[in-house]
Motif scaffolding. Structure first.
Motif, PDB file in Angstrom:
ATOM      1  N   TRP A 209       1.221  -0.918   0.197  1.00 36.65           N
ATOM      2  CA  TRP A 209       0.170   0.208  -0.010  1.00 36.65           C
ATOM      3  C   TRP A 209       1.085   1.102  -0.032  1.00 36.65           C
ATOM      4  O   TRP A 209       2.027   1.596   0.344  1.00 36.65           O
ATOM      5  CB  TRP A 209      -0.840   0.340   1.348  1.00 36.65           C
ATOM      6  N   THR A 210       0.300   2.449  -0.672  1.00 37.29           N
ATOM      7  CA  THR A 210       1.095   3.372  -1.052  1.00 37.29           C
ATOM      8  C   THR A 210      -0.255   4.398  -1.188  1.00 37.29           C
ATOM      9  O   THR A 210      -1.049   4.594  -1.742  1.00 37.29           O
ATOM     10  CB  THR A 210       1.883   3.686  -1.298  1.00 37.29           C
ATOM     11  N   PRO A 211       0.321   5.685  -0.234  1.00 36.13           N
ATOM     12  CA  PRO A 211      -1.020   6.901  -0.898  1.00 36.13           C
ATOM     13  C   PRO A 211      -0.567   7.617  -2.351  1.00 36.13           C
ATOM     14  O   PRO A 211       0.646   7.136  -2.278  1.00 36.13           O
ATOM     15  CB  PRO A 211      -0.605   7.800   0.174  1.00 36.13           C
ATOM     16  N   THR A 212      -1.569   7.602  -2.665  1.00 37.71           N
ATOM     17  CA  THR A 212      -1.496   8.468  -4.437  1.00 37.71           C
ATOM     18  C   THR A 212      -2.206  10.031  -4.499  1.00 37.71           C
ATOM     19  O   THR A 212      -1.240   9.939  -5.421  1.00 37.71           O
ATOM     20  CB  THR A 212      -2.777   7.550  -5.502  1.00 37.71           C
ATOM     21  N   VAL A 213      -2.438  10.346  -3.610  1.00 34.95           N
ATOM     22  CA  VAL A 213      -2.955  11.861  -3.087  1.00 34.95           C
ATOM     23  C   VAL A 213      -2.311  12.295  -2.381  1.00 34.95           C
ATOM     24  O   VAL A 213      -2.587  12.100  -1.405  1.00 34.95           O
ATOM     25  CB  VAL A 213      -4.629  11.497  -3.171  1.00 34.95           C
ATOM     26  N   GLY A 214      -1.644  13.687  -3.386  1.00 35.05           N
ATOM     27  CA  GLY A 214      -0.426  14.659  -1.413  1.00 35.05           C
ATOM     28  C   GLY A 214      -1.453  15.354  -1.367  1.00 35.05           C
ATOM     29  O   GLY A 214      -2.907  16.175  -1.731  1.00 35.05           O
ATOM     30  N   PHE A 215      -1.121  16.264  -0.070  1.00 35.61           N
ATOM     31  CA  PHE A 215      -1.573  17.091   0.809  1.00 35.61           C
ATOM     32  C   PHE A 215      -2.409  18.672  -0.324  1.00 35.61           C
ATOM     33  O   PHE A 215      -3.363  18.130  -0.309  1.00 35.61           O
ATOM     34  CB  PHE A 215      -0.689  18.020   1.971  1.00 35.61           C
ATOM     35  N   THR A 216      -1.220  18.596  -0.830  1.00 35.15           N
ATOM     36  CA  THR A 216      -1.992  19.998  -1.418  1.00 35.15           C
ATOM     37  C   THR A 216      -3.279  19.242  -2.862  1.00 35.15           C
ATOM     38  O   THR A 216      -3.681  19.876  -2.943  1.00 35.15           O
ATOM     39  CB  THR A 216      -0.607  20.982  -2.448  1.00 35.15           C
ATOM     40  N   GLU A 217      -2.753  18.088  -3.829  1.00 37.51           N
ATOM     41  CA  GLU A 217      -3.927  17.594  -4.431  1.00 37.51           C
ATOM     42  C   GLU A 217      -5.494  17.646  -3.333  1.00 37.51           C
ATOM     43  O   GLU A 217      -6.345  17.708  -3.422  1.00 37.51           O
ATOM     44  CB  GLU A 217      -3.541  16.945  -5.471  1.00 37.51           C
ATOM     45  N   LEU A 218      -5.007  17.103  -1.915  1.00 37.87           N
ATOM     46  CA  LEU A 218      -6.494  16.865  -1.759  1.00 37.87           C
ATOM     47  C   LEU A 218      -7.311  18.018  -0.798  1.00 37.87           C
ATOM     48  O   LEU A 218      -8.509  17.760  -1.644  1.00 37.87           O
ATOM     49  CB  LEU A 218      -5.859  16.080  -0.364  1.00 37.87           C
ATOM     50  N   VAL A 219      -6.506  19.072  -0.513  1.00 34.95           N
ATOM     51  CA  VAL A 219      -7.320  20.416  -0.473  1.00 34.95           C
ATOM     52  C   VAL A 219      -7.668  20.819  -2.092  1.00 34.95           C
ATOM     53  O   VAL A 219      -9.051  21.043  -1.817  1.00 34.95           O
ATOM     54  CB  VAL A 219      -5.963  21.685   0.052  1.00 34.95           C
ATOM     55  N   ALA A 220      -7.081  21.003  -2.602  1.00 37.57           N
ATOM     56  CA  ALA A 220      -7.687  20.876  -3.838  1.00 37.57           C
ATOM     57  C   ALA A 220      -8.805  20.129  -4.623  1.00 37.57           C
ATOM     58  O   ALA A 220     -10.411  21.140  -4.107  1.00 37.57           O
ATOM     59  CB  ALA A 220      -6.899  20.956  -5.421  1.00 37.57           C
ATOM     60  N   ARG A 221      -8.624  19.347  -4.284  1.00 34.91           N
ATOM     61  CA  ARG A 221      -9.771  18.139  -4.977  1.00 34.91           C
ATOM     62  C   ARG A 221     -11.281  18.765  -3.787  1.00 34.91           C
ATOM     63  O   ARG A 221     -13.050  18.823  -3.871  1.00 34.91           O
ATOM     64  CB  ARG A 221      -9.836  16.805  -4.713  1.00 34.91           C
ATOM     65  N   MET A 222     -11.059  19.048  -2.463  1.00 33.73           N
ATOM     66  CA  MET A 222     -12.204  19.209  -1.262  1.00 33.73           C
ATOM     67  C   MET A 222     -12.854  20.767  -2.073  1.00 33.73           C
ATOM     68  O   MET A 222     -13.799  20.863  -1.730  1.00 33.73           O
ATOM     69  CB  MET A 222     -11.281  19.190   0.023  1.00 33.73           C
ATOM     70  N   VAL A 223     -11.560  21.824  -2.268  1.00 33.51           N
ATOM     71  CA  VAL A 223     -11.824  23.484  -2.320  1.00 33.51           C
ATOM     72  C   VAL A 223     -12.689  23.299  -3.704  1.00 33.51           C
ATOM     73  O   VAL A 223     -14.348  24.234  -4.039  1.00 33.51           O
ATOM     74  CB  VAL A 223     -11.179  23.753  -2.723  1.00 33.51           C
ATOM     75  N   ASP A 224     -12.203  22.438  -4.718  1.00 36.22           N
ATOM     76  CA  ASP A 224     -12.814  22.441  -5.559  1.00 36.22           C
ATOM     77  C   ASP A 224     -14.707  21.901  -6.153  1.00 36.22           C
ATOM     78  O   ASP A 224     -15.072  22.364  -6.231  1.00 36.22           O
ATOM     79  CB  ASP A 224     -12.511  21.091  -7.338  1.00 36.22           C
ATOM     80  N   ALA A 225     -14.451  20.717  -5.430  1.00 33.94           N
ATOM     81  CA  ALA A 225     -15.895  20.521  -5.072  1.00 33.94           C
ATOM     82  C   ALA A 225     -17.072  21.151  -4.165  1.00 33.94           C
ATOM     83  O   ALA A 225     -18.405  21.684  -4.958  1.00 33.94           O
ATOM     84  CB  ALA A 225     -15.551  19.099  -4.116  1.00 33.94           C
ATOM     85  N   ASP A 226     -16.412  21.764  -2.734  1.00 35.67           N
ATOM     86  CA  ASP A 226     -17.112  22.971  -2.785  1.00 35.67           C
ATOM     87  C   ASP A 226     -17.230  24.729  -3.653  1.00 35.67           C
ATOM     88  O   ASP A 226     -19.038  24.670  -2.951  1.00 35.67           O
ATOM     89  CB  ASP A 226     -16.980  23.399  -1.468  1.00 35.67           C
TER      90      ASP A 226
END
Length: 321
Positions: free
Chosen positions: A300-317
């Protein structure tokens, strides 16, 4: 066809997990709390293929009967009172749901396995809050369990129960999940509070973001990545506990700054204020996980970094504001 029972289907992890299991060809059953079912017969994001069973996890007899009836191959216990702040206000409820009910579900899984002779794989969604104020960073599976709030204490009791049931022959896994987020995170959580308010400010529909401790540091990951770890842990050859984390910590201030930057709002500090009433009685300074074991054993390894995570949440909102 394999069969899975999922608790906590109304949460972000529950919906992502249901989607993942269905994609794997698993028959998915889920426990849906009566109070939630009255307001919403089917939880948000819950796929239509999921078979819902109305019930309360704290009704141990009824839940045990459901496990006996379904005889699932896999059980994922995601249900919890998930707010640390609320755990200070309602510690008895948190103990009943996050600890006692989890232990009863483990017992039901073990009884089902003993009765049918078919293995049951049990995954408990634990939390980095079991480590409390750790003396070392990052934390791994050997870090002492020393919770500092009622939420962490209840999760720690369930975590200990996993080891006990594993000794009794259950394929029992405690997945020690660090903070993980997505656009499906409910609005009362600080990350969604940040991204939804930032979106509203960008749309000129709000002018203030009020938060607690801006310096609190957390290891934030992408929720679907963490669900992937749960499934991998359930199906691993050997049952053991796994820290699930990115290994990188950021402050709430970092999260706020990244959210405003994504929304195209400059000079974010003038929109943010701190309310001392929102600061936890005890707040861990830094929780950062070492997921080496999950990487080495589960691949297992994470595929989404911090900046992209925040961006996806902001974009959805932004899209929904």
């Amino acid at each position: 066809m394999r069969r899975a029972l999922v608790t906590g289907i109304s949460g972000q992890d529950g919906s992502y997990l249901a989607e993942r299991l269905l994609a794997d060809g698993v028959e998915v059953h889920a426990l849906h709390h009566p109070s939630e079912a009255r307001d919403r017969p089917r939880p948000a994001y819950c796929p239509d293929e999921v078979v819902l069973h109305i019930g309360d996890l704290t009704d141990h007899k009824a839940v045990g009967g459901l496990v006996r009836e379904l005889a699932p191959d896999e059980i994922y216990n995601l249900a919890a009172v998930s707010s640390v702040a609320r755990s200070w206000q309602e510690p008895e409820l948190v103990e009943a749901v996050n600890a006692t009910a989890a232990l009863a579900l483990m017992d039901a899984a073990l009884r089902a396995q003993q009765r049918t002779g078919a293995p049951v794989r049990f995954v408990q969604a634990s939390s980095a809050e079991i480590f409390g104020q750790p003396e070392q960073s990052p934390q791994d599976e050997q870090t002492p369990v020393r919770p500092v709030n009622p939420y962490g204490a209840a999760k720690a009791r369930a975590h200990a129960g996993i080891a006990e049931h594993r000794e009794r022959g259950l394929h029992a896994v405690s997945a020690i999940l660090y903070n993980h987020e997505s656009p499906r995170r409910p609005a009362q959580f600080v990350t969604r509070k940040i991204t939804s308010t930032v979106a509203a400010i960008a749309r000129k529909r709000a002018d203030r973001l009020v938060l607690g401790n801006l310096e609190a540091r957390r290891d934030w990951g992408w929720a679907p990545d963490y669900v992937d770890a749960l499934v991998r842990a359930a199906r691993a050859d050997l049952a053991q506990d796994f820290v699930v984390a990115t290994g990188v910590a950021h402050s709430v201030r970092d999260f706020v700054s990244a959210a405003f930057a994504r929304a195209g709002v400059d000079d974010w500090a003038r929109y943010v204020s701190v309310d001392s009433d929102l600061v936890r009685p005890v707040d861990a300074v830094e929780l950062r996980g070492d997921a080496t074991l999950a990487h080495d054993v589960l691949g297992w390894t994470p595929t989404v970094g911090f900046t992209e995570l925040v961006a996806r949440m902001v974009d959805a909102d932004l899209a929904s504001s």
